[in-house]
Design a protein around this motif. Structure first.
Motif, PDB file in Angstrom:
ATOM      1  N   HIS A  17       0.536  -1.302   0.022  1.00  0.00           N
ATOM      2  CA  HIS A  17      -0.198   0.020   0.296  1.00  0.00           C
ATOM      3  C   HIS A  17       0.971   1.143  -0.186  1.00  0.00           C
ATOM      4  O   HIS A  17       0.589   2.252   0.442  1.00  0.00           O
ATOM      5  N   ASP A  20      -0.416   4.002  -1.719  1.00  0.00           N
ATOM      6  CA  ASP A  20      -1.593   4.372  -1.782  1.00  0.00           C
ATOM      7  C   ASP A  20      -1.175   5.892  -0.654  1.00  0.00           C
ATOM      8  O   ASP A  20      -2.539   6.706  -0.623  1.00  0.00           O
ATOM      9  N   ALA A  24      -2.235   9.483  -0.422  1.00  0.00           N
ATOM     10  CA  ALA A  24      -3.725   9.492   1.168  1.00  0.00           C
ATOM     11  C   ALA A  24      -2.956  10.923   1.983  1.00  0.00           C
ATOM     12  O   ALA A  24      -3.523  12.000   2.652  1.00  0.00           O
ATOM     13  N   ASP A  27      -2.771  13.872   0.828  1.00  0.00           N
ATOM     14  CA  ASP A  27      -3.355  15.006   0.579  1.00  0.00           C
ATOM     15  C   ASP A  27      -4.248  15.505   1.927  1.00  0.00           C
ATOM     16  O   ASP A  27      -4.250  16.168   1.683  1.00  0.00           O
ATOM     17  N   PHE A  28      -4.498  14.885   2.889  1.00  0.00           N
ATOM     18  CA  PHE A  28      -4.747  14.744   3.969  1.00  0.00           C
ATOM     19  C   PHE A  28      -3.791  16.041   5.399  1.00  0.00           C
ATOM     20  O   PHE A  28      -4.439  16.593   5.712  1.00  0.00           O
ATOM     21  N   ARG A  77     -10.596  12.116  11.999  1.00  0.00           N
ATOM     22  CA  ARG A  77     -11.133  10.247  12.436  1.00  0.00           C
ATOM     23  C   ARG A  77     -11.188   9.556  10.883  1.00  0.00           C
ATOM     24  O   ARG A  77     -10.596   8.390  10.793  1.00  0.00           O
ATOM     25  N   ASP A  78     -11.030  10.337   9.871  1.00  0.00           N
ATOM     26  CA  ASP A  78     -11.484   9.851   8.680  1.00  0.00           C
ATOM     27  C   ASP A  78     -10.391   9.937   8.154  1.00  0.00           C
ATOM     28  O   ASP A  78     -10.313   8.826   7.259  1.00  0.00           O
ATOM     29  N   TRP A  79      -9.343  10.127   8.152  1.00  0.00           N
ATOM     30  CA  TRP A  79      -7.720   9.863   7.774  1.00  0.00           C
ATOM     31  C   TRP A  79      -7.353   8.548   8.224  1.00  0.00           C
ATOM     32  O   TRP A  79      -7.331   7.731   7.996  1.00  0.00           O
ATOM     33  N   GLU A  81      -9.360   6.134   9.697  1.00  0.00           N
ATOM     34  CA  GLU A  81     -10.182   5.012   9.379  1.00  0.00           C
ATOM     35  C   GLU A  81      -9.820   4.723   7.531  1.00  0.00           C
ATOM     36  O   GLU A  81      -9.739   3.800   6.684  1.00  0.00           O
ATOM     37  N   ARG A  82      -9.348   5.830   7.115  1.00  0.00           N
ATOM     38  CA  ARG A  82      -9.337   5.794   5.261  1.00  0.00           C
ATOM     39  C   ARG A  82      -7.883   4.532   5.294  1.00  0.00           C
ATOM     40  O   ARG A  82      -7.460   3.913   4.396  1.00  0.00           O
ATOM     41  N   ILE A  83      -7.034   5.026   5.985  1.00  0.00           N
ATOM     42  CA  ILE A  83      -5.184   4.311   6.074  1.00  0.00           C
ATOM     43  C   ILE A  83      -5.285   3.288   6.787  1.00  0.00           C
ATOM     44  O   ILE A  83      -4.259   1.995   6.567  1.00  0.00           O
ATOM     45  N   GLN A  84      -6.125   3.207   7.563  1.00  0.00           N
ATOM     46  CA  GLN A  84      -6.376   1.511   8.567  1.00  0.00           C
ATOM     47  C   GLN A  84      -5.700   0.422   7.522  1.00  0.00           C
ATOM     48  O   GLN A  84      -5.316  -0.609   8.212  1.00  0.00           O
TER      49      GLN A  84
END
Length: 183
Positions: A17, A20, A24, A27-28, A77-79, A81-84
């Motif tokens: 990953h 990706d 990510a 962007d974050f 929190r979205d970050w 979750e996205r990278i988990q």
């Protein structure tokens, strides 16, 4: 307003990953700069050909309240979750302060006595040179203003010139283990 807060976060990324995660992360990091109280973000990529998948994120906040607000935000929190699915384990989070921010390399800190020696070697000449250079321009000022300007000059030279240069030049001495070739 309180003292600026510096946080170092380390994440280990799954090899499958890496691309990706880098997209990510970029962007974050870019979006996070718009958050209230955020004063900076730096991304540390693994050295090429090192085999490492460890990424560092250095964040600076205007206050502890801004830090807390950011880490409870929807954006953060979205970050997470996205990278988990892209990362291994939990993040390593450290508050950086004082000298530690200059000397830290990955998870490795040199012994305190080495940091003290290097800091002394930077402060001694800077504390002689800066007052000598400023003296002609500040001689007519009140001694409190003189001391303030000299102190500001010393801090500026230490922060942006002397310490970064000395840490770079003394890297083999500060971090001898990281200079050994890997088998």
């Amino acid at each position: 307003m309180g003292e600026t807060i510096h946080i170092a976060i380390t994440r280990r990324v799954r090899r499958s990953h890496l691309a990706d995660f880098e997209r990510a992360l970029a962007d974050f990091a870019s979006r996070s700069l718009a958050e209230q109280g955020m004063t900076g973000v730096h991304i540390l990529h693994p050295a090429p050909d090192s085999g490492s998948t460890e990424y560092g994120i250095l964040r600076s906040f205007q206050s502890a309240r801004d830090l807390e607000t950011f880490y409870h935000s929807t954006l953060y929190r979205d970050w997470v979750e996205r990278i988990q699915p892209m990362v291994e384990g939990e993040p390593q989070i450290r508050h950086l302060s004082g000298l530690e921010a200059w000397f830290r390399e990955g998870h490795h800190m040199p012994p305190r006595w080495k940091m003290a020696v290097l800091t002394f070697l930077a402060v001694w000449p800077v504390s002689i040179i800066v007052p000598a250079l400023l003296r002609p321009f500040i001689l007519s000022l009140h001694f409190i203003l003189q001391a303030g300007l000299v102190s500001a000059g010393i801090v500026i030279v230490l922060t942006w010139v002397a310490m970064p240069l000395l840490v770079k030049l003394s890297h083999p001495w500060l971090h001898p283990a990281s200079n050994k070739p890997t088998p």
